[in-house]
Scaffold this motif. Structure first.
Motif, PDB file in Angstrom:
ATOM      1  N   GLU A 272     -22.122  17.678  43.459  1.00 51.96           N
ATOM      2  CA  GLU A 272     -21.907  17.512  44.895  1.00 51.96           C
ATOM      3  C   GLU A 272     -22.265  16.096  45.327  1.00 51.96           C
ATOM      4  OE1 GLU A 272     -23.045  19.892  48.982  1.00 51.96           O
ATOM      5  OE2 GLU A 272     -24.663  19.400  47.607  1.00 51.96           O
ATOM      6  N   ALA A 273     -23.388  15.573  44.830  1.00 53.80           N
ATOM      7  CA  ALA A 273     -23.801  14.219  45.179  1.00 53.80           C
ATOM      8  C   ALA A 273     -22.787  13.195  44.686  1.00 53.80           C
ATOM      9  CB  ALA A 273     -25.181  13.920  44.594  1.00 53.80           C
ATOM     10  N   LEU A 274     -22.216  13.417  43.487  1.00 51.10           N
ATOM     11  CA  LEU A 274     -21.198  12.496  42.971  1.00 51.10           C
ATOM     12  C   LEU A 274     -19.944  12.533  43.839  1.00 51.10           C
ATOM     13  CD1 LEU A 274     -21.345  12.986  39.087  1.00 51.10           C
ATOM     14  CD2 LEU A 274     -22.647  11.416  40.528  1.00 51.10           C
ATOM     15  N   ALA A 275     -19.497  13.734  44.202  1.00 52.92           N
ATOM     16  CA  ALA A 275     -18.297  13.860  45.019  1.00 52.92           C
ATOM     17  C   ALA A 275     -18.484  13.203  46.372  1.00 52.92           C
ATOM     18  CB  ALA A 275     -17.940  15.335  45.189  1.00 52.92           C
ATOM     19  N   PRO A 280     -13.926   7.546  49.782  1.00 53.09           N
ATOM     20  CA  PRO A 280     -12.841   8.432  50.220  1.00 53.09           C
ATOM     21  C   PRO A 280     -11.961   9.006  49.117  1.00 53.09           C
ATOM     22  CG  PRO A 280     -12.168   6.170  50.498  1.00 53.09           C
ATOM     23  CD  PRO A 280     -13.589   6.126  49.985  1.00 53.09           C
ATOM     24  N   ALA A 281     -12.296   8.801  47.854  1.00 54.55           N
ATOM     25  CA  ALA A 281     -11.540   9.483  46.809  1.00 54.55           C
ATOM     26  C   ALA A 281     -11.719  10.993  46.951  1.00 54.55           C
ATOM     27  CB  ALA A 281     -12.010   9.027  45.433  1.00 54.55           C
ATOM     28  N   ALA A 282     -10.690  11.735  46.605  1.00 61.25           N
ATOM     29  CA  ALA A 282     -10.762  13.193  46.619  1.00 61.25           C
ATOM     30  C   ALA A 282     -11.421  13.680  45.336  1.00 61.25           C
ATOM     31  CB  ALA A 282      -9.368  13.782  46.753  1.00 61.25           C
ATOM     32  N   HIS A 283     -11.872  14.939  45.353  1.00 62.67           N
ATOM     33  CA  HIS A 283     -12.531  15.504  44.186  1.00 62.67           C
ATOM     34  C   HIS A 283     -12.029  16.923  43.952  1.00 62.67           C
ATOM     35  CE1 HIS A 283     -14.840  17.178  47.526  1.00 62.67           C
ATOM     36  NE2 HIS A 283     -15.154  18.181  46.712  1.00 62.67           N
ATOM     37  N   THR A 284     -12.180  17.392  42.725  1.00 57.17           N
ATOM     38  CA  THR A 284     -12.003  18.810  42.436  1.00 57.17           C
ATOM     39  C   THR A 284     -13.387  19.444  42.409  1.00 57.17           C
ATOM     40  OG1 THR A 284     -12.220  18.594  40.036  1.00 57.17           O
ATOM     41  CG2 THR A 284     -10.014  18.240  40.983  1.00 57.17           C
ATOM     42  N   SER A 285     -13.448  20.747  42.365  1.00 57.57           N
ATOM     43  CA  SER A 285     -14.749  21.385  42.156  1.00 57.57           C
ATOM     44  C   SER A 285     -15.062  21.358  40.658  1.00 57.57           C
ATOM     45  CB  SER A 285     -14.743  22.814  42.688  1.00 57.57           C
ATOM     46  OG  SER A 285     -13.833  23.598  41.965  1.00 57.57           O
ATOM     47  N   LYS A 335     -19.468  21.336  32.796  1.00 50.42           N
ATOM     48  CA  LYS A 335     -18.462  21.385  33.852  1.00 50.42           C
ATOM     49  C   LYS A 335     -17.587  20.127  33.781  1.00 50.42           C
ATOM     50  CE  LYS A 335     -20.664  24.962  35.796  1.00 50.42           C
ATOM     51  NZ  LYS A 335     -21.948  24.895  35.089  1.00 50.42           N
ATOM     52  N   VAL A 336     -16.392  20.243  34.357  1.00 51.24           N
ATOM     53  CA  VAL A 336     -15.470  19.108  34.446  1.00 51.24           C
ATOM     54  C   VAL A 336     -15.078  18.929  35.909  1.00 51.24           C
ATOM     55  CG1 VAL A 336     -13.317  18.090  33.593  1.00 51.24           C
ATOM     56  CG2 VAL A 336     -14.544  19.773  32.186  1.00 51.24           C
ATOM     57  N   MET A 337     -15.275  17.743  36.432  1.00 51.11           N
ATOM     58  CA  MET A 337     -14.861  17.410  37.797  1.00 51.11           C
ATOM     59  C   MET A 337     -14.010  16.148  37.751  1.00 51.11           C
ATOM     60  SD  MET A 337     -17.111  16.760  41.295  1.00 51.11           S
ATOM     61  CE  MET A 337     -17.535  15.048  40.962  1.00 51.11           C
ATOM     62  N   ALA A 338     -12.969  16.127  38.561  1.00 49.89           N
ATOM     63  CA  ALA A 338     -12.097  14.959  38.620  1.00 49.89           C
ATOM     64  C   ALA A 338     -12.191  14.284  39.987  1.00 49.89           C
ATOM     65  CB  ALA A 338     -10.650  15.352  38.342  1.00 49.89           C
ATOM     66  N   LEU A 339     -12.005  12.987  39.981  1.00 54.10           N
ATOM     67  CA  LEU A 339     -11.793  12.196  41.189  1.00 54.10           C
ATOM     68  C   LEU A 339     -10.373  11.665  41.155  1.00 54.10           C
ATOM     69  CD1 LEU A 339     -15.110  10.105  41.088  1.00 54.10           C
ATOM     70  CD2 LEU A 339     -14.698  12.251  42.324  1.00 54.10           C
ATOM     71  N   HIS A 340      -9.724  11.616  42.306  1.00 54.30           N
ATOM     72  CA  HIS A 340      -8.351  11.117  42.371  1.00 54.30           C
ATOM     73  C   HIS A 340      -8.071  10.660  43.803  1.00 54.30           C
ATOM     74  CE1 HIS A 340      -6.759  14.842  44.362  1.00 54.30           C
ATOM     75  NE2 HIS A 340      -7.813  15.375  43.754  1.00 54.30           N
ATOM     76  N   PRO A 341      -7.018   9.879  44.042  1.00 58.36           N
ATOM     77  CA  PRO A 341      -6.740   9.422  45.404  1.00 58.36           C
ATOM     78  C   PRO A 341      -6.359  10.584  46.320  1.00 58.36           C
ATOM     79  CG  PRO A 341      -5.567   8.079  43.791  1.00 58.36           C
ATOM     80  CD  PRO A 341      -6.096   9.271  43.063  1.00 58.36           C
ATOM     81  N   GLU A 342      -6.835  10.533  47.535  1.00 60.08           N
ATOM     82  CA  GLU A 342      -6.454  11.536  48.529  1.00 60.08           C
ATOM     83  C   GLU A 342      -4.940  11.572  48.658  1.00 60.08           C
ATOM     84  OE1 GLU A 342      -7.339  14.598  50.581  1.00 60.08           O
ATOM     85  OE2 GLU A 342      -9.080  13.261  50.379  1.00 60.08           O
ATOM     86  N   LEU A 350      -7.863  22.002  36.770  1.00 60.21           N
ATOM     87  CA  LEU A 350      -9.139  21.978  37.493  1.00 60.21           C
ATOM     88  C   LEU A 350      -9.058  22.784  38.778  1.00 60.21           C
ATOM     89  CD1 LEU A 350      -9.883  18.234  36.855  1.00 60.21           C
ATOM     90  CD2 LEU A 350     -11.239  20.140  35.988  1.00 60.21           C
ATOM     91  N   ASP A 351     -10.209  23.303  39.210  1.00 64.83           N
ATOM     92  CA  ASP A 351     -10.262  24.151  40.392  1.00 64.83           C
ATOM     93  C   ASP A 351     -10.176  23.328  41.675  1.00 64.83           C
ATOM     94  OD1 ASP A 351     -10.510  26.468  38.886  1.00 64.83           O
ATOM     95  OD2 ASP A 351     -12.704  26.379  38.878  1.00 64.83           O
ATOM     96  N   PRO A 352      -9.699  23.939  42.781  1.00 63.89           N
ATOM     97  CA  PRO A 352      -9.627  23.240  44.067  1.00 63.89           C
ATOM     98  C   PRO A 352     -11.017  22.789  44.525  1.00 63.89           C
ATOM     99  CG  PRO A 352      -8.413  25.315  44.138  1.00 63.89           C
ATOM    100  CD  PRO A 352      -9.177  25.308  42.866  1.00 63.89           C
ATOM    101  N   PRO A 353     -11.072  21.802  45.401  1.00 66.21           N
ATOM    102  CA  PRO A 353     -12.374  21.222  45.762  1.00 66.21           C
ATOM    103  C   PRO A 353     -13.226  22.143  46.618  1.00 66.21           C
ATOM    104  CG  PRO A 353     -10.630  20.263  47.115  1.00 66.21           C
ATOM    105  CD  PRO A 353      -9.948  21.088  46.073  1.00 66.21           C
ATOM    106  N   PHE A 354     -14.547  22.088  46.379  1.00 65.56           N
ATOM    107  CA  PHE A 354     -15.496  22.636  47.320  1.00 65.56           C
ATOM    108  C   PHE A 354     -15.580  21.696  48.513  1.00 65.56           C
ATOM    109  CE2 PHE A 354     -17.915  24.526  43.501  1.00 65.56           C
ATOM    110  CZ  PHE A 354     -17.264  25.736  43.624  1.00 65.56           C
ATOM    111  N   PRO A 355     -15.773  22.224  49.729  1.00 67.49           N
ATOM    112  CA  PRO A 355     -15.937  21.323  50.879  1.00 67.49           C
ATOM    113  C   PRO A 355     -17.262  20.574  50.815  1.00 67.49           C
ATOM    114  CG  PRO A 355     -16.317  23.602  51.511  1.00 67.49           C
ATOM    115  CD  PRO A 355     -15.829  23.637  50.108  1.00 67.49           C
ATOM    116  N   LEU A 356     -17.272  19.384  51.368  1.00 66.41           N
ATOM    117  CA  LEU A 356     -18.486  18.586  51.430  1.00 66.41           C
ATOM    118  C   LEU A 356     -19.127  18.716  52.809  1.00 66.41           C
ATOM    119  CD1 LEU A 356     -17.274  15.356  49.611  1.00 66.41           C
ATOM    120  CD2 LEU A 356     -18.969  16.982  48.784  1.00 66.41           C
ATOM    121  N   PRO A 357     -20.456  18.674  52.876  1.00 67.19           N
ATOM    122  CA  PRO A 357     -21.123  18.792  54.184  1.00 67.19           C
ATOM    123  C   PRO A 357     -20.858  17.576  55.050  1.00 67.19           C
ATOM    124  CG  PRO A 357     -22.697  18.250  52.461  1.00 67.19           C
ATOM    125  CD  PRO A 357     -21.404  18.515  51.763  1.00 67.19           C
TER     126      PRO A 357
END
Length: 357
Positions: A272-275, A280-285, A335-342, A350-357
């Motif tokens: 979560e902290a990394l995402a 503004p890059a998007a993330h997966t969960s 776990k595997v998480m990806a970052l990619h452009p919005e 990969l799974d859809p992103p968890f929302p960020l606070p």
């Protein structure tokens, strides 16, 4: 007493306790006695084994996932193909072999490796001729970036804070009877942890990693500005809770304060902290490694490779597939998480992103 232990005891005696991050940094990266500066830690003869050393299938599938992401973003040329902490170079070598048949991918790729260990750089140079080496991520050139980091973030120095009725107490490394041991600072407010007051109770521990967040911020900025994707593979969870600091020596858990400089020190990654840092890059969960590899077709690949094997080689191959994917092995812990452009497709499987606070 190890040489570094003597140095640490004398330093603490003079200047007082060290934060856990300071302790980890010295143990892992001390120029003369640091764990990563003095040895190759991988394999049966080392202290731990990573997924690329278990089977070629791991690197092959990660390479194809990155190549698909590159195609989905229009196959820009040239682009930077980078790895953080490449170990022996095994992962990247497997990725390059698997992507050799992806039209244009390797012609467009400029290979960059971020590595501080002299011992590991020598091995990487043998496996990956033509690679450009960097001491830090900030040295990478600007441009479209496709990056992989396998078991990299877990080795970055952490701080630990224990919830108290009057704020937080930091866990620090001090001395007791001339031995290294953990202690607690006086409780005080920590502004950076205000957002965790509603998610913790008294006595619980939260770990933070400033260097991991700084790296994620840099990777996220580059990907948001220029395009690309990052695959981060590590053990951890979506939100830090509890004490995950540990030491490994000869594939066995040991006291992290007993032989400083001679054991691998790690902690679970807070995805979560990394995402959050990578915006503004998007993330997966964070997706369990076993699920990710199965979605990419590891079982079919394993069956294809098994056709030419028999006896001990076949048994070893079957065991490697299980170790990478089974929930009781690496399949759930990692776990595997990806970052990619919005606005662009995420890398596959990969799974859809968890929302960020």
């Amino acid at each position: 007493m190890t040489p570094l232990q003597d140095i640490l005891i004398r330093q603490i005696s003079r200047t007082g306790p060290l934060s856990l991050a300071e302790y980890m940094g010295l143990c892992l990266s001390h120029p003369e006695h640091g764990y990563y500066t003095t040895r190759d830690p991988l394999g049966v003869a080392g202290d731990f084994t990573t997924a690329p050393e278990i089977s070629q299938m791991f690197g092959e599938l990660l390479g194809l996932a990155l190549a698909q992401s590159w195609l989905d973003q229009g196959a820009p040329s040239p682009f930077i193909l980078a790895e953080l902490g490449p170990g022996r170079g095994t992962l990247m070598a497997d990725m390059l072999r698997a992507t050799a048949r992806v039209p244009g991918f390797q012609d467009a790729a400029q290979l960059h490796l971020v590595e501080t260990s002299p011992a590991l750089r020598r091995e990487q140079a043998q496996r990956l001729p033509g690679a450009t080496f960097h001491a830090s991520l900030s040295d990478l050139p600007e441009g479209p970036l496709w990056l992989v980091a396998n078991e990299f973030f877990d080795a970055l120095p952490i701080r630990q804070f224990q919830r108290h009725a009057n704020g937080w107490q930091e866990r620090v490394v001090g001395l007791k009877d001339d031995r290294l041991t953990l202690g607690l600072t006086d409780p005080a407010p920590v502004e950076a942890l205000d957002h965790r007051l509603d998610t913790t109770t008294e006595g619980q521990i939260v770990e933070t990693c400033a260097s991991a967040q700084a790296l994620a911020q840099d990777v996220g900025r580059r990907i948001a500005d220029h395009g690309g994707a990052a695959l981060i593979v590590d053990y951890g969870g979506w939100r830090s809770i509890g004490d995950t600091f540990q030491a490994l020596q000869k594939h066995t858990s040991v006291d992290p304060f007993k032989t400083p400089g001679q054991a691998d020190l790690t902690a679970h990654v807070d995805f979560e902290a990394l995402a959050h840092a990578a915006m503004p890059a998007a993330h997966t969960s964070p997706t369990p490694q076993g699920v990710f590899l199965e979605r990419l077709g590891i079982t079919a690949r394993a069956q294809a490779l098994a056709r030419g094997l028999k006896g001990d080689a076949l048994e070893s191959h079957i065991a490697a597939h299980r170790r990478l994917t089974h929930p009781d092995e690496m399949g759930s812990l990692f776990k595997v998480m990806a970052l990619h452009p919005e606005g662009t497709p995420a890398p596959p499987a990969l799974d859809p992103p968890f929302p960020l606070p």
